[in-house]
Design an enzyme around this catalytic site. Structure first.
Site, PDB file in Angstrom:
ATOM      1  N   TYR A   1       0.799  -1.233   0.000  1.00 27.48           N
ATOM      2  CA  TYR A   1       0.000   0.000   0.000  1.00 27.48           C
ATOM      3  C   TYR A   1       0.837   1.291   0.000  1.00 27.48           C
ATOM      4  O   TYR A   1       0.259   2.380  -0.062  1.00 27.48           O
ATOM      5  CB  TYR A   1      -0.941   0.007   1.213  1.00 27.48           C
ATOM      6  CG  TYR A   1      -1.919  -1.152   1.210  1.00 27.48           C
ATOM      7  CD1 TYR A   1      -2.894  -1.246   0.213  1.00 27.48           C
ATOM      8  CD2 TYR A   1      -1.855  -2.159   2.169  1.00 27.48           C
ATOM      9  CE1 TYR A   1      -3.785  -2.315   0.184  1.00 27.48           C
ATOM     10  CE2 TYR A   1      -2.747  -3.226   2.151  1.00 27.48           C
ATOM     11  CZ  TYR A   1      -3.706  -3.293   1.157  1.00 27.48           C
ATOM     12  OH  TYR A   1      -4.586  -4.344   1.133  1.00 27.48           O
TER      13      TYR A   1
ATOM     14  N   HIS B   1      -8.824   1.112  -6.133  1.00 28.64           N
ATOM     15  CA  HIS B   1      -7.980   0.350  -5.205  1.00 28.64           C
ATOM     16  C   HIS B   1      -6.533   0.792  -5.350  1.00 28.64           C
ATOM     17  O   HIS B   1      -6.056   1.014  -6.473  1.00 28.64           O
ATOM     18  CB  HIS B   1      -8.066  -1.150  -5.501  1.00 28.64           C
ATOM     19  CG  HIS B   1      -9.457  -1.680  -5.380  1.00 28.64           C
ATOM     20  ND1 HIS B   1     -10.052  -1.906  -4.169  1.00 28.64           N
ATOM     21  CD2 HIS B   1     -10.379  -1.990  -6.324  1.00 28.64           C
ATOM     22  CE1 HIS B   1     -11.281  -2.346  -4.370  1.00 28.64           C
ATOM     23  NE2 HIS B   1     -11.506  -2.392  -5.672  1.00 28.64           N
TER      24      HIS B   1
END
Ligand code: CA2
Length: 155
Positions: free
Chosen positions: A28, A106
């Site tokens: 991430y 995302h």
């Protein structure tokens, strides 16, 4: 011609995204949700759009906010539903119930991870999908909404 009122983009973040930047940086990245908010505000401003930036760990809250975006005739919604992507019929149904384009977004490429992440209930109801660009995906989603709503960019 009269200047049109500022349209708003809702940026909705689901469960655990408040923890962004605190673990799994290999997936991430190191940016925090505050950094994502700054990026969204900067990008929206370039398009003359306002931003409602929110995060919740609760499915029903996301449903309420989608309904709010619909009722307020938002320019669009950038939606990162977090783990609810893979489980939530309720979010799917809320997206279907509004006439506002929702861009499923995302940070990671969900198709290059565990097989169960490849299925998204949200994709069935999304106008478009952005994934795998890190947090820049949020800016790309806002660019897309601006292009759809015919906003002139300052870029
Ligand atoms: O890649 C994405 O943006 C996801 O929506 C993130 C979700 C995951 O369940 C989806 O499959 C893909 C996870 C959100 C939680 O993110 C965290 C990030 C850093 C630290 C803790 C949680």
């Amino acid at each position: 011609m009269a200047k049109s009122a500022t349209k708003t983009v809702y940026v909705l973040n689901g469960p655990n995204l408040n923890l962004l930047g605190t673990r799994e940086p290999q997936i991430y990245g190191h940016s925090t949700l505050k950094d994502v908010e700054k990026l969204c505000r900067k990008t929206a401003e370039m398009h003359g759009l306002g931003v409602e930036f929110r995060q919740s760990n609760h499915e029903g809250m996301i449903v309420d906010w989608l309904q709010e975006a619909g009722a307020n005739k938002a320019a669009g919604v950038v939606l990162n539903p977090g783990g609810l992507t893979h489980t939530s019929v309720a979010i799917h149904d809320a997206m279907k119930a509004i006439s506002v384009p929702v861009i499923e977004t995302h940070i990671s490429n969900i198709h290059a991870r565990e097989p169960w992440r490849r299925h998204s209930y949200v994709s069935f109801a999304a106008k478009a999908i952005v994934c795998g660009f890190g947090i820049n995906g949020y800016a790309l989603a806002i660019d897309g909404i601006a292009a759809m709503s015919g906003k002139k960019s300052k870029r």
